[in-house]
Design a protein around this motif. Sequence first.
Motif, mmCIF file in Angstrom:
data_model
loop_
_atom_site.group_PDB
_atom_site.id
_atom_site.type_symbol
_atom_site.label_atom_id
_atom_site.label_comp_id
_atom_site.label_asym_id
_atom_site.label_seq_id
_atom_site.Cartn_x
_atom_site.Cartn_y
_atom_site.Cartn_z
ATOM 1 N N PHE A 101 0.832 -1.200 0.000
ATOM 2 C CA PHE A 101 0.000 0.000 0.000
ATOM 3 C C PHE A 101 0.871 1.256 0.000
ATOM 4 C CE2 PHE A 101 -3.384 -2.854 1.397
ATOM 5 C CZ PHE A 101 -4.473 -2.333 0.728
ATOM 6 N N VAL A 102 1.930 1.253 0.784
ATOM 7 C CA VAL A 102 2.817 2.427 0.844
ATOM 8 C C VAL A 102 3.445 2.675 -0.522
ATOM 9 C CG1 VAL A 102 4.910 3.358 1.882
ATOM 10 C CG2 VAL A 102 3.251 2.145 3.311
ATOM 11 N N GLU A 103 3.874 1.610 -1.168
ATOM 12 C CA GLU A 103 4.470 1.764 -2.503
ATOM 13 C C GLU A 103 3.435 2.282 -3.500
ATOM 14 O OE1 GLU A 103 7.181 1.754 -5.595
ATOM 15 O OE2 GLU A 103 7.481 1.629 -3.428
ATOM 16 N N ALA A 104 2.213 1.800 -3.387
ATOM 17 C CA ALA A 104 1.151 2.271 -4.281
ATOM 18 C C ALA A 104 0.858 3.751 -4.052
ATOM 19 C CB ALA A 104 -0.120 1.448 -4.068
ATOM 20 N N ILE A 105 0.907 4.206 -2.803
ATOM 21 C CA ILE A 105 0.686 5.622 -2.507
ATOM 22 C C ILE A 105 1.806 6.471 -3.104
ATOM 23 C CG2 ILE A 105 0.602 7.315 -0.646
ATOM 24 C CD1 ILE A 105 -0.810 5.161 1.044
ATOM 25 N N LYS A 106 3.033 5.986 -3.019
ATOM 26 C CA LYS A 106 4.150 6.724 -3.627
ATOM 27 C C LYS A 106 3.971 6.835 -5.133
ATOM 28 C CE LYS A 106 7.514 5.194 -0.153
ATOM 29 N NZ LYS A 106 8.740 4.381 0.071
ATOM 30 N N ILE A 107 3.505 5.761 -5.739
ATOM 31 C CA ILE A 107 3.281 5.794 -7.189
ATOM 32 C C ILE A 107 2.198 6.807 -7.537
ATOM 33 C CG2 ILE A 107 2.432 4.438 -9.144
ATOM 34 C CD1 ILE A 107 3.757 1.995 -7.888
ATOM 35 N N ALA A 108 1.124 6.858 -6.711
ATOM 36 C CA ALA A 108 0.021 7.769 -6.993
ATOM 37 C C ALA A 108 0.418 9.226 -6.762
ATOM 38 C CB ALA A 108 -1.187 7.416 -6.118
ATOM 39 N N ARG A 109 1.194 9.506 -5.723
ATOM 40 C CA ARG A 109 1.503 10.889 -5.369
ATOM 41 C C ARG A 109 2.727 11.425 -6.094
ATOM 42 N NH1 ARG A 109 0.981 12.535 0.800
ATOM 43 N NH2 ARG A 109 1.244 14.497 -0.325
#
Length: 637
Positions: free
Chosen positions: A424-432
């Motif tokens: 989830f943290v990696e996905a948030i970095k990708i989104a932001r």
Amino acid sequence: MKPAKNSFFSRYGRYVTLGVTVAAFAGLVTFLHWRHEQHDARVSPALNGVASQMRNDASAWTHQEKDASEMLRDIREQDVTAIGVSPNAILVSTRDGAKYFVTDHNATFSNALLLGDIKADVRSPYQLAWLPDANIRTGTSRWIDAFDKTHDAISLLLPLLLIGGLIWLMRREMTAGAKLLDRAPALCFDDVIGAEEAKAALSDIQAYLTNPKQFTDMGVRAPCGILMVGGPGVGKTRLAQALAGECGANFISITGSYFSAKYYGVGIQKVKHLFDLARKNAPTVIFIDEADGLAKRTDTGSGPVEAESNRIINQLLAEMDGFASNEGVIIVAATNHPDNLDEALRRPGRFDRTVHVRLPDLEDRAKIFRFYAGKLTSKSDDIDFNQLARLTTGLSPATLAMVVNQAGLVARKVGDDEVASKHFVEAIKIARIGDVSGAERALNEGERTRIAVHEAGHGLVAAVLGTGVLEEVTILPRGGALGVALITKTQDKHLYRETEMRDEIQVLLGGRNAELLAFSEASSGAAQDLQEASRISLDMVSKFGFNVDGNLFSLAALPAQYAGLQMKTSIAHANILLKDLNEACYALLRDNEPVLRAIAEQLLESETVPGATVYRLIEEHKAKKDGLHLAQKPAAA
């Protein structure tokens, strides 16, 4: 009297001459006809046998075609019993019973060879039959005949098809897209997380459609329409679906571009058709998504497009609040740009209420993560949804749904069977920020060192000033950034104090000042930071009244053409503010220079430093400074 007498005899003479001429012509025609019959009787005796059959039905001769040379050979060998001559073919019967035809376009061959006068003393070896009614189509002539018939049919049908197609297209244009939903969505208000203000407004509509008597008994008029305003992905369409699922009324869903049409005048008919359909099936909710597609009326009307747009808006205004009764018809519209709507649409009596659908707060984001994560195979005990909510400040529900799906993709990519917190943290970095770009391969060692110092400066200033929670510092390039200091807020902010804004500017200037401290010069990597810091400082002195000379006048009060003339003074004040904050930021980094270098060294070693490590280094440095200060006090005494 003589001229009159001469005139009478002249007219009488003309009549007599005309009568004699007609009688002579009739006699000539009769004589020629008699001679023709006598000639036919002398030349062509009565037909019998095959020749008679040929004259009655020539279809048996159309199955086999031969060359003219073969026919001539059969005639010379006296093997022919009957010949039939038609306008385009010669039919031949032989003694052995064979039947065939020879193509003869326009009877050219038969006139030249077969139809000459037969001498009186010579008896023909075969019967000759003239077949004027036989229309034998052979070879290419068959295709020509079929083509002619097809051409005639097309010439007749094409105009009818064009007219019918035009009528069908116009009817399709007038009704396309506007139809009742066959089945109401299964969504309800409880399924929509957050947006409490919008749900309260839509609940009034749901109550009216469900039980209108409780409104009419009190003399209360239900709202005619509700305009939902909010950014992309905040859930406006989802709220409309929930309204349809809650009230059980008929539901029509269209977009603002529905009213535009290829043909002039069709847009007005679309408006009429839409409201007629809604009134016939009341109670009905009309949902107009992207309502700004209706645009505004213009005063110029310089072209047919503007004139048609004005006519559509006028018709829509009349349908919403005209003489026709709209009882049981509710309009819900959604837009990202309310300023693009015509002002007459937004007045009471049309869209009675304007509801702002806002971004979810910290608690709502955590609920959204739980909702979507429940659809994945995940380690729910391992996931801190509150942390994920802190990391996604300012993201819309649609983006959060994308983040959850992206977390599943990240887990699949690394070969894990369950989605964990790290995914989830990696996905948030990708989104932001963006995905890991691999640009570090093109960086030399000197550039990596400078980027490490730059990001360490951002992270260190943010941690010392407490502008948010420093999650991590990394020099892994993501998107367009060569490094990132990931800072989150403990709670959503709607109001910012002057101190908080000054701290934000220092965090932005922290990377550049760290480079100055370590290398005695800055690089172009601070361009984006300077741009954002300049924007904030200009807003502070020109809009928020945070000015060094106490000037409270806001440039936002001036029209755009005049505000630019007063911008010079505001830019000068903003530059003074930036210089003061830049000096304060440099002093902060110089006091914590050992921590800065320690963070940079760990970044060069491991590429990513957790925020907890930065906080620990700051505390150790602070404790060391306090201990050194205490140790120096007795010596000073």
